[in-house]
Design a protein around this motif. Sequence first.
Motif, PDB file in Angstrom:
ATOM      1  N   TYR A  48      25.160 -11.565   1.576  1.00  0.00           N
ATOM      2  CA  TYR A  48      26.007 -10.641   2.494  1.00  0.00           C
ATOM      3  C   TYR A  48      27.087 -10.297   1.509  1.00  0.00           C
ATOM      4  O   TYR A  48      27.293  -8.539   0.819  1.00  0.00           O
ATOM      5  CB  TYR A  48      27.107 -11.360   3.301  1.00  0.00           C
ATOM      6  CG  TYR A  48      26.355 -11.738   4.431  1.00  0.00           C
ATOM      7  CD1 TYR A  48      26.592 -10.558   5.708  1.00  0.00           C
ATOM      8  CD2 TYR A  48      25.996 -12.470   5.127  1.00  0.00           C
ATOM      9  CE1 TYR A  48      26.383 -10.847   6.579  1.00  0.00           C
ATOM     10  CE2 TYR A  48      25.721 -12.765   6.082  1.00  0.00           C
ATOM     11  CZ  TYR A  48      26.116 -12.141   7.032  1.00  0.00           C
ATOM     12  OH  TYR A  48      25.619 -11.922   8.544  1.00  0.00           O
ATOM     13  N   ALA A 110      30.975 -17.724   7.732  1.00  0.00           N
ATOM     14  CA  ALA A 110      30.358 -15.960   8.040  1.00  0.00           C
ATOM     15  C   ALA A 110      30.141 -15.765   9.442  1.00  0.00           C
ATOM     16  O   ALA A 110      30.446 -14.275   9.856  1.00  0.00           O
ATOM     17  CB  ALA A 110      28.375 -16.199   7.154  1.00  0.00           C
ATOM     18  N   PRO A 216      23.619 -14.828   9.011  1.00  0.00           N
ATOM     19  CA  PRO A 216      24.626 -16.060   8.692  1.00  0.00           C
ATOM     20  C   PRO A 216      23.796 -17.604   8.303  1.00  0.00           C
ATOM     21  O   PRO A 216      24.289 -18.026   7.766  1.00  0.00           O
ATOM     22  CB  PRO A 216      26.073 -16.073   9.287  1.00  0.00           C
ATOM     23  CG  PRO A 216      26.070 -15.179  10.596  1.00  0.00           C
ATOM     24  CD  PRO A 216      24.811 -14.405  10.082  1.00  0.00           C
TER      25      PRO A 216
END
Length: 292
Positions: A48, A110, A216
């Motif tokens: 990310y 996340a 995630p």
Amino acid sequence: MTLLLNQLLNGLQIGSIYALIALGYTMVYGIVKLINFAHGDIIMVGAYAALILMTGLGAPFYAAIIGAMAVCVVCGVLIERVAYKPLRSSPRISSLITAIGVSYLLQNLAQLIFSPTPRPFPTVFQVKPLVVGELSISFVTILTLVVSVGLMVLLQFVVRRTKVGKAMRAVSEDTGAAQLMGISVDRTVSITFAIGCALAAIGAVLYCVAYPRVQPTMGSLPGLKAFIAAVLGGIGILPGAMLGGFIMGIAESLTKGYISSQLADAVVYGILIVVLIFKPAGLLGKKTREKV
């Protein structure tokens, strides 16, 4: 023969990523005897971070790698100081449960921040594959292998030849004696976590280049397979992590190519079970005796 070579190359590529992640597992276990199950989610954090730097801030690829490494190092050291350090003298089961809790915490954070929807990772390399006869080798495969082996050699040099590496080995052998010799155990453990998380960030970026999707829960399965690779090669032994990663990747790729993609994970876990039955310490591990 061409199909076999392609499957072997694919296996070496994904196995190299497993090996990079497994190095973090095996380093942390070798120092503090902790199985850091949150290490797989550090991969997600690095992915990310690289995605945001490239798509949100327009950073080039090399800057995204450095940024992802920095974010993962800070995250890993913070987790060690907050979650693991207070439990260092507690039973190992306490640290293990905490590691699982940290893993779920990172995943759920996340999901809250980025949503569970997968995001595409931008295309980085548009280089023509290397063609050798009927064999086509992609640039990503070559890059992954070179980076993984190079980092493995560099890490081995750091552990064996540098002052920091000597401190790591001293803490691993005898924490009490290392403290008496003036070695800061806390600093050494933090450096170990930092190095492992930096390697996980590089593995995350290489994984996203090969499989361009970020979500995630993306670190759970590669993290678990990397842990198995570390155990397979001999957890606590750096070359064992690399060997275990390659074996895992090749076994997975050959199973997908010749048997069934649905059985790939089952075959990989089966190999682990067989190895642990006949050689519980792992392929490169050695039996140790403990006095009672």
